[in-house]
Design an enzyme around this catalytic site. Structure first.
Site, PDB file in Angstrom:
ATOM      1  N   ALA A  16       0.819  -1.219   0.000  1.00 33.49           N
ATOM      2  CA  ALA A  16       0.000   0.000   0.000  1.00 33.49           C
ATOM      3  C   ALA A  16       0.850   1.264   0.000  1.00 33.49           C
ATOM      4  CB  ALA A  16      -0.944  -0.024   1.204  1.00 33.49           C
ATOM      5  N   GLY A  18       4.218   1.560  -0.644  1.00 35.70           N
ATOM      6  CA  GLY A  18       5.117   1.603  -1.788  1.00 35.70           C
ATOM      7  C   GLY A  18       4.418   2.037  -3.069  1.00 35.70           C
ATOM      8  N   LYS A 210       4.501   8.177  15.974  1.00 37.48           N
ATOM      9  CA  LYS A 210       4.010   7.097  15.105  1.00 37.48           C
ATOM     10  C   LYS A 210       4.068   5.757  15.840  1.00 37.48           C
ATOM     11  CE  LYS A 210       2.577   5.168  11.291  1.00 37.48           C
ATOM     12  NZ  LYS A 210       3.379   5.152  10.057  1.00 37.48           N
ATOM     13  N   ASN A 218      -2.620  -1.174  16.131  1.00 38.27           N
ATOM     14  CA  ASN A 218      -2.420  -2.367  15.316  1.00 38.27           C
ATOM     15  C   ASN A 218      -2.657  -3.688  16.045  1.00 38.27           C
ATOM     16  OD1 ASN A 218      -1.193  -1.956  12.330  1.00 38.27           O
ATOM     17  ND2 ASN A 218      -0.685  -0.197  13.607  1.00 38.27           N
ATOM     18  N   GLU A 291       3.629  -7.642  12.052  1.00 37.27           N
ATOM     19  CA  GLU A 291       4.815  -6.864  12.431  1.00 37.27           C
ATOM     20  C   GLU A 291       4.890  -6.653  13.944  1.00 37.27           C
ATOM     21  OE1 GLU A 291       6.048  -3.682   9.282  1.00 37.27           O
ATOM     22  OE2 GLU A 291       3.878  -3.580   9.485  1.00 37.27           O
TER      23      GLU A 291
END
Length: 328
Positions: A16, A18, A210, A218, A291
């Site tokens: 998404a 990239g 962030k 997440n 991740e």
């Protein structure tokens, strides 16, 4: 970065972020190479990149290949892969590297270069959760890296087809917080592509903002299936998010970061992102690796170095890891 020729720019990764970055750059007239593979590579070579964002619909052709050698030496390389893919990817990128190639990682969570250029008692340390045994540090010279924090929300609709529903913002900075010519040139490159690009003198402040956003959203999204609007807006979920927020904010403060946002504003901003599914939730739904090391385990590791506990964060990470097992 000091030569007069047009910048040779490569984006590694056709997910998404990239695809969004490559499409914006190409639409601005900047020649772009894209390192991709599989279905994404086939679709991009046949139809080009298609991006729908706040500026409308963009369809552009880029030079795409799964071979770094075929793309050749670059001036700027944007790494747009997931953190778990870096160990396999970085050693293959040598053909893209010239003597002055700048590498800009657009990767979620705590970056493996976190302590590079940072003074103090942890100078030169390694974050084991994201760079076990120093594999990443050995594969790519840290001097090449330009820090970057990405505030772009995007979703892959089909291979090579992406939708981004919020403004594009990237904050960049040297790991040692200097204001270098290469920092200014990369910011200018992004600004010309319609991406708000800010040069920071304290890149880790933005990084922690962030990190906290990722950590509070997440893993919990994997456990609950909730969107950002629900995570930061529903009372039951907000109560959990607030605890993770406080644990992460304390860790950030222990490392000297200035996170200039209060909890209420943070919740309102998160809820205002709308019915967006986190990247980790999208990965979970597609059976891809999560991740968790970069977004969660690395923060817990940093907290432990400062003698801080993160009990709620640990519990949520354990639940997300359980849900993310391939057999479940």
């Amino acid at each position: 970065m000091t030569t007069a020729h047009p910048l040779r720019v490569c984006v590694a990764g056709a997910g998404a972020i990239g695809c969004t970055l490559a499409a914006r750059l190409a639409a601005s007239g900047q020649p772009v190479s894209l390192l991709a593979r599989g279905a994404a590579l086939a679709a991009i070579n046949e139809h080009g990149l298609r991006l729908a964002d706040l500026d409308g619909e963009h369809q552009v052709m880029v030079r795409a290949s799964d071979s770094p050698a075929a793309l050749g030496e670059q001036d700027v390389l944007f790494l747009c892969t997931k953190a778990p893919a870096l160990a396999a990817l970085l050693p293959t990128l040598a053909p893209l590297m010239g003597p002055n190639t700048v590498v800009v990682p657009l990767v979620n969570g705590v970056p493996w270069w976190y302590f590079h250029g940072e003074p103090g008692r942890f100078a030169g340390s390694r974050v084991e959760a994201v760079d076990p045994a120093g594999v990443l540090t050995q594969a790519l010279a840290l001097e090449r890296i330009l820090g970057c924090v990405v505030f772009i929300t995007a979703e892959v609709l089909a291979p090579g087809v992406v939708r981004a529903s919020n403004p594009h913002l990237m904050i960049l900075g040297e790991p040692d917080n200097s204001q270098s010519p290469r920092l200014q040139r990369v910011c200018a490159l992004l600004a010309a592509a319609g991406i708000e690009a800010r040069a920071s003198e304290r890149i880790r402040d933005a990084l922690w903002t962030k990190i906290i956003a990722n950590l509070t959203s997440n893993p919990l999204s994997v456990v609950t299936g909730a969107t950002l609007a629900q995570l930061y807006g529903e009372p039951e979920l907000k109560a959990v998010v607030s605890k993770v927020f406080n644990e992460a904010l304390l860790t950030a403060a222990a490392y000297g970061a200035r996170v200039a946002i209060d909890p209420q504003s943070f919740m309102e901003m998160g809820a205002g992102m709308g019915a967006v599914r986190t990247s980790m939730l999208q990965d979970y739904e597609h059976g891809r690796p999560l991740e968790l090391q970069a977004i969660g385990d690395a923060v817990v590791e940093l907290a432990e170095r400062q003698g801080l506990a993160m009990p709620v964060t640990r519990d949520i990470l354990n639940l997300a890891r359980f849900r993310g097992q391939p057999s479940l």
